[in-house]
Design an enzyme around this catalytic site. Structure first.
Site, PDB file in Angstrom:
ATOM      1  N   LYS A  18       5.037   3.498 -35.573  1.00 17.62           N
ATOM      2  CA  LYS A  18       4.119   3.697 -36.699  1.00 17.62           C
ATOM      3  C   LYS A  18       4.909   3.853 -37.987  1.00 17.62           C
ATOM      4  O   LYS A  18       5.863   4.627 -38.051  1.00 17.62           O
ATOM      5  CB  LYS A  18       3.265   4.943 -36.469  1.00 17.62           C
ATOM      6  CG  LYS A  18       2.278   5.257 -37.564  1.00 17.62           C
ATOM      7  CD  LYS A  18       1.445   6.461 -37.148  1.00 17.62           C
ATOM      8  CE  LYS A  18       0.595   6.996 -38.250  1.00 17.62           C
ATOM      9  NZ  LYS A  18      -0.155   8.189 -37.827  1.00 17.62           N
TER      10      LYS A  18
ATOM     11  N   SER B 176       0.064 -13.214 -40.891  1.00 18.35           N
ATOM     12  CA  SER B 176       0.976 -12.149 -40.472  1.00 18.35           C
ATOM     13  C   SER B 176       1.201 -11.090 -41.540  1.00 18.35           C
ATOM     14  O   SER B 176       0.593 -11.113 -42.602  1.00 18.35           O
ATOM     15  CB  SER B 176       2.336 -12.716 -40.045  1.00 18.35           C
ATOM     16  OG  SER B 176       2.993 -13.270 -41.170  1.00 18.35           O
TER      17      SER B 176
ATOM     18  N   TYR C 105       0.491 -10.090 -36.725  1.00 20.38           N
ATOM     19  CA  TYR C 105       1.809 -10.035 -36.095  1.00 20.38           C
ATOM     20  C   TYR C 105       2.885  -9.893 -37.164  1.00 20.38           C
ATOM     21  O   TYR C 105       2.665 -10.201 -38.331  1.00 20.38           O
ATOM     22  CB  TYR C 105       2.061 -11.271 -35.222  1.00 20.38           C
ATOM     23  CG  TYR C 105       2.053 -12.563 -35.986  1.00 20.38           C
ATOM     24  CD1 TYR C 105       3.234 -13.124 -36.463  1.00 20.38           C
ATOM     25  CD2 TYR C 105       0.856 -13.224 -36.240  1.00 20.38           C
ATOM     26  CE1 TYR C 105       3.221 -14.311 -37.186  1.00 20.38           C
ATOM     27  CE2 TYR C 105       0.842 -14.408 -36.952  1.00 20.38           C
ATOM     28  CZ  TYR C 105       2.016 -14.951 -37.415  1.00 20.38           C
ATOM     29  OH  TYR C 105       1.999 -16.117 -38.126  1.00 20.38           O
TER      30      TYR C 105
END
Length: 121
Positions: free
Chosen positions: A8, A24, A57
């Site tokens: 995170k 992305s 991604y």
């Protein structure tokens, strides 16, 4: 098996939003290494500013650049200047310690954080 948080980046600032890119999120390589995110890994991005949430991604950004760029369709949901949380999850049969970092307004590393329910940042 359970899906649990493994990485995170907390309170990152989106530095650029490029709707013309294929897709992305581009993230500074220094930050990727600190939380053990890989290029092409799926991430959940949540905006603290607008409340938008999306999956995309990872693309590796230039080391030390502080770059957090929303690309492609994601750039229509989360704009430059928004504060975001970037999270990745892992499927595992054992508890793991997530690598959680706090960054400043320039997306420079400030500290590692422990993930606890009573923690406020």
């Amino acid at each position: 098996m359970r899906t649990v948080l493994h990485a995170k980046i907390h309170k990152a600032t989106v530095t650029q939003a490029d709707p013309d890119y294929v897709g992305s999120i581009t993230i500074d390589k220094d930050l990727l290494e600190l939380v053990d995110l890989w290029p092409n890994e799926r991430v959940l991005v949540a905006s603290n500013t607008s409340g938008a949430r999306l999956e995309t991604y990872v693309l590796e950004g230039e080391r030390g650049s502080g770059k957090i760029c929303m690309n492609g369709p994601a750039a229509h949901m989360i704009a430059a200047g928004e504060e975001v949380v970037i999270m990745a999850f892992e499927l595992t049969d054992k508890p793991i310690d997530a690598k959680v970092i706090l960054v400043d307004e320039s997306n420079k590393f400030v500290s590692f954080l422990a993930e606890r329910e009573d923690q406020k940042v």
